[in-house]
Scaffold this motif. Structure first.
Motif, PDB file in Angstrom:
ATOM      1  N   ASP A   1       0.768  -1.274   0.088  1.00  0.00           N
ATOM      2  CA  ASP A   1      -0.111  -0.102   0.116  1.00  0.00           C
ATOM      3  C   ASP A   1       0.722   1.244  -0.074  1.00  0.00           C
ATOM      4  OD1 ASP A   1      -2.598  -1.245   0.093  1.00  0.00           O
ATOM      5  OD2 ASP A   1      -2.402  -1.588   2.156  1.00  0.00           O
ATOM      6  N   ASP A   2       2.168   1.133  -0.172  1.00  0.00           N
ATOM      7  CA  ASP A   2       2.943   2.230  -0.271  1.00  0.00           C
ATOM      8  C   ASP A   2       3.040   2.972  -1.694  1.00  0.00           C
ATOM      9  OD1 ASP A   2       5.139   4.175  -0.050  1.00  0.00           O
ATOM     10  OD2 ASP A   2       6.000   2.879   1.684  1.00  0.00           O
ATOM     11  N   GLU A   3       2.155   3.888  -1.782  1.00  0.00           N
ATOM     12  CA  GLU A   3       2.256   4.563  -3.108  1.00  0.00           C
ATOM     13  C   GLU A   3       3.461   5.333  -3.476  1.00  0.00           C
ATOM     14  OE1 GLU A   3      -0.702   7.775  -5.676  1.00  0.00           O
ATOM     15  OE2 GLU A   3      -0.827   7.536  -3.317  1.00  0.00           O
ATOM     16  N   ALA A   4       4.222   6.115  -2.661  1.00  0.00           N
ATOM     17  CA  ALA A   4       5.409   6.666  -2.869  1.00  0.00           C
ATOM     18  C   ALA A   4       6.592   5.706  -3.385  1.00  0.00           C
ATOM     19  CB  ALA A   4       5.878   7.361  -1.899  1.00  0.00           C
ATOM     20  N   LEU A   5       6.620   4.517  -2.729  1.00  0.00           N
ATOM     21  CA  LEU A   5       7.619   3.581  -3.075  1.00  0.00           C
ATOM     22  C   LEU A   5       7.225   2.877  -4.393  1.00  0.00           C
ATOM     23  CD1 LEU A   5       9.014   1.994   0.449  1.00  0.00           C
ATOM     24  CD2 LEU A   5      10.364   3.439  -1.212  1.00  0.00           C
TER      25      LEU A   5
ATOM     26  N   ARG B   1      -5.847   1.048 -11.947  1.00  0.00           N
ATOM     27  CA  ARG B   1      -6.383   1.345 -11.003  1.00  0.00           C
ATOM     28  C   ARG B   1      -5.797   1.375  -9.599  1.00  0.00           C
ATOM     29  NH1 ARG B   1     -10.415   3.920 -11.258  1.00  0.00           N
ATOM     30  NH2 ARG B   1     -11.461   3.173  -9.203  1.00  0.00           N
ATOM     31  N   LEU B   2      -4.486   0.772  -9.956  1.00  0.00           N
ATOM     32  CA  LEU B   2      -3.325   0.868  -8.632  1.00  0.00           C
ATOM     33  C   LEU B   2      -3.555   2.207  -7.927  1.00  0.00           C
ATOM     34  CD1 LEU B   2      -0.533  -1.176  -9.517  1.00  0.00           C
ATOM     35  CD2 LEU B   2      -1.967  -1.730  -7.807  1.00  0.00           C
ATOM     36  N   PHE B   3      -3.478   2.249  -6.768  1.00  0.00           N
ATOM     37  CA  PHE B   3      -3.571   3.697  -6.030  1.00  0.00           C
ATOM     38  C   PHE B   3      -4.753   4.581  -6.552  1.00  0.00           C
ATOM     39  CE2 PHE B   3       0.305   1.877  -5.529  1.00  0.00           C
ATOM     40  CZ  PHE B   3       0.576   1.385  -4.268  1.00  0.00           C
ATOM     41  N   ALA B   4      -5.992   3.969  -6.706  1.00  0.00           N
ATOM     42  CA  ALA B   4      -6.854   4.933  -7.919  1.00  0.00           C
ATOM     43  C   ALA B   4      -7.338   6.052  -6.710  1.00  0.00           C
ATOM     44  CB  ALA B   4      -8.046   4.056  -8.025  1.00  0.00           C
ATOM     45  N   ARG B   5      -7.294   5.884  -5.379  1.00  0.00           N
ATOM     46  CA  ARG B   5      -7.686   7.057  -4.458  1.00  0.00           C
ATOM     47  C   ARG B   5      -6.700   8.232  -4.115  1.00  0.00           C
ATOM     48  NH1 ARG B   5     -11.407   3.903  -0.105  1.00  0.00           N
ATOM     49  NH2 ARG B   5     -12.878   3.153  -1.446  1.00  0.00           N
ATOM     50  N   GLY B   6      -5.401   8.098  -4.952  1.00  0.00           N
ATOM     51  CA  GLY B   6      -4.233   8.588  -4.773  1.00  0.00           C
ATOM     52  C   GLY B   6      -4.443  10.065  -5.347  1.00  0.00           C
ATOM     53  N   ASP B   7      -3.193  10.772  -5.499  1.00  0.00           N
ATOM     54  CA  ASP B   7      -3.122  11.926  -6.087  1.00  0.00           C
ATOM     55  C   ASP B   7      -3.903  12.132  -7.511  1.00  0.00           C
ATOM     56  OD1 ASP B   7      -2.046  13.572  -4.296  1.00  0.00           O
ATOM     57  OD2 ASP B   7      -0.166  12.249  -4.789  1.00  0.00           O
TER      58      ASP B   7
ATOM     59  N   ALA C   1       0.361  16.461  -9.241  1.00  0.00           N
ATOM     60  CA  ALA C   1       0.438  16.279  -7.701  1.00  0.00           C
ATOM     61  C   ALA C   1       1.285  15.253  -7.170  1.00  0.00           C
ATOM     62  CB  ALA C   1      -1.491  15.926  -7.447  1.00  0.00           C
ATOM     63  N   VAL C   2       1.187  14.007  -7.938  1.00  0.00           N
ATOM     64  CA  VAL C   2       1.947  12.894  -7.646  1.00  0.00           C
ATOM     65  C   VAL C   2       3.517  13.424  -7.554  1.00  0.00           C
ATOM     66  CG1 VAL C   2       2.935  10.499  -8.407  1.00  0.00           C
ATOM     67  CG2 VAL C   2       0.533  10.856  -8.550  1.00  0.00           C
TER      68      VAL C   2
ATOM     69  N   ARG D   1       4.867  16.357  -7.522  1.00  0.00           N
ATOM     70  CA  ARG D   1       5.091  17.349  -6.369  1.00  0.00           C
ATOM     71  C   ARG D   1       5.420  16.638  -4.763  1.00  0.00           C
ATOM     72  NH1 ARG D   1       1.406  20.717  -8.999  1.00  0.00           N
ATOM     73  NH2 ARG D   1      -0.028  20.067  -7.429  1.00  0.00           N
ATOM     74  N   ARG D   2       4.501  15.496  -4.758  1.00  0.00           N
ATOM     75  CA  ARG D   2       4.463  14.968  -3.450  1.00  0.00           C
ATOM     76  C   ARG D   2       5.752  14.217  -3.393  1.00  0.00           C
ATOM     77  NH1 ARG D   2       2.344  10.273  -1.709  1.00  0.00           N
ATOM     78  NH2 ARG D   2       1.383   9.819  -3.280  1.00  0.00           N
ATOM     79  N   LEU D   3       6.115  13.477  -4.414  1.00  0.00           N
ATOM     80  CA  LEU D   3       7.272  12.483  -4.510  1.00  0.00           C
ATOM     81  C   LEU D   3       8.528  13.336  -4.377  1.00  0.00           C
ATOM     82  CD1 LEU D   3       6.503   9.858  -7.322  1.00  0.00           C
ATOM     83  CD2 LEU D   3       6.342   9.672  -4.748  1.00  0.00           C
ATOM     84  N   TYR D   4       8.763  14.454  -5.057  1.00  0.00           N
ATOM     85  CA  TYR D   4       9.960  15.229  -4.900  1.00  0.00           C
ATOM     86  C   TYR D   4      10.122  15.775  -3.560  1.00  0.00           C
ATOM     87  CZ  TYR D   4      11.297  14.515  -9.597  1.00  0.00           C
ATOM     88  OH  TYR D   4      11.823  13.841 -11.169  1.00  0.00           O
ATOM     89  N   ALA D   5       8.902  16.164  -2.999  1.00  0.00           N
ATOM     90  CA  ALA D   5       8.904  16.942  -1.727  1.00  0.00           C
ATOM     91  C   ALA D   5       9.549  15.761  -0.683  1.00  0.00           C
ATOM     92  CB  ALA D   5       7.616  17.333  -1.330  1.00  0.00           C
ATOM     93  N   LEU D   6       9.119  14.619  -0.980  1.00  0.00           N
ATOM     94  CA  LEU D   6       9.360  13.408   0.003  1.00  0.00           C
ATOM     95  C   LEU D   6      10.884  13.282   0.029  1.00  0.00           C
ATOM     96  CD1 LEU D   6       8.687  11.210   1.889  1.00  0.00           C
ATOM     97  CD2 LEU D   6       7.967   9.810  -0.064  1.00  0.00           C
TER      98      LEU D   6
END
Length: 301
Positions: free
Chosen positions: A54-58, A240-246, A251-252, A254-259
């Motif tokens: 469930d780790d979308e970022a990784l 459909r993987l991580f369909a509820r994500g950004d 948006a994805v 920006r969030r990944l580079y911030a992390l």
């Protein structure tokens, strides 16, 4: 990849540490004549799926890394040709560097497919490669072989920091082991490029001003890195993987580079970046803070 342990002089708070340049020789996995690890050394059946699935970022970071590493042979031939007059460098590029980079890609691909089997890896990779391959041209290389080795040091600093960061983010033991192996390889690659640069410098030195120009230019290029291309194709094929994500790729991204930028081990990366300048130790210490600020700003989203 353009992007970011055990022994460390200084580290980010809570960090397990980025292996410093000087520590590579003390790592048994980095010693000459060692058996390099292989895919069979990874215990993929032991993956703790609940810790990673469930780790979308990784998911995004690992898949994009697997794409770039798998395509590494695209530019190896360019580099080997660039160093045709330096047979030891060319032999190392084709005999060790390329196989290890391709193995990184194969290992990351195997891990991704074990955790997210529904992701169409090959289809997504083919789409990525169609865009990526034309970008890997001889024109990207520094005309002076000495300065291209400096550029390679920047790239290997970035990949070392990147895999260190991913390892810090991992809570899954098999992945942590894999990322540690890759990070160790990347530190070793950096050391080879640096040593070859020193050899060429001994014969006909290039001035520090030119070295600094390449360091600065290549560091800035990390913002417009290969990972941007890879991430777009991961997002486009995730289904459909991580369909509820950004809700958007922007948006994805920006969030990944911030992390990632918030976890980069800037202090150790700066030491690796400064080495090709061959500065006195006292001057390196004085330059650490401003270069660290520059590196952090460049890597920020």
């Amino acid at each position: 990849m353009n992007a970011v342990p055990r022994a460390v002089e200084r580290g980010t708070p809570g960090s397990r540490g980025l292996m410093a340049f000087e520590d590579v020789a003390d790592d048994p996995t980095a010693r000459p004549g060692r058996r390099h690890w292989c895919l069979d050394d990874l215990d993929l059946p032991a993956i703790e799926h609940a810790a990673i699935v469930d780790d979308e970022a990784l998911f995004y970071l690992l898949v994009s890394a697997s794409f770039i590493e798998t395509g590494s042979d695209t530019y190896t031939s360019n580099l080997a040709e660039h160093y045709a007059a330096h047979t030891d460098v060319a032999a190392w590029l084709t005999g060790q560097w390329e196989p290890e980079e391709l193995q990184h890609g194969a290992a990351l691909k195997a891990y991704v497919q074990a955790v997210w089997p529904e992701f169409p890896w090959q289809q997504a990779y083919d789409s990525f490669f169609a865009e990526y391959a034309p970008l890997c041209t001889v024109d990207q290389l520094e005309p002076d072989p000495r300065l291209e080795l400096v550029a390679r040091c920047v790239v290997e600093t970035g990949t070392t920091a990147y895999y260190h960061t991913l390892r810090e983010l991992s809570r899954e033991p098999v992945l942590t082991d894999l990322l540690g192996r890759i990070r160790t390889d990347e530190v070793g690659h950096y050391k080879h490029f640096f040593q070859y640069f020193r050899q060429l410098q001994d014969g006909q030195p290039v001035g520090r001003a030119r070295v600094a120009r390449v360091l600065h230019a290549r560091l800035r290029e990390l913002r417009e890195s290969d990972s941007d291309v890879a991430l777009r194709h991961v997002y486009a094929h995730k289904g459909r993987l991580f369909a509820r994500g950004d809700p958007s790729f922007e948006a994805v991204s920006r969030r990944l580079y911030a992390l990632v930028s918030s976890r980069l081990p800037a202090d150790q990366a700066v030491r690796m970046l400064l080495r090709p300048l061959l500065l006195p130790a006292w001057l390196e210490r004085r330059l650490d803070p401003p270069i660290a600020r520059l590196a952090t700003w460049i890597m920020a989203p």
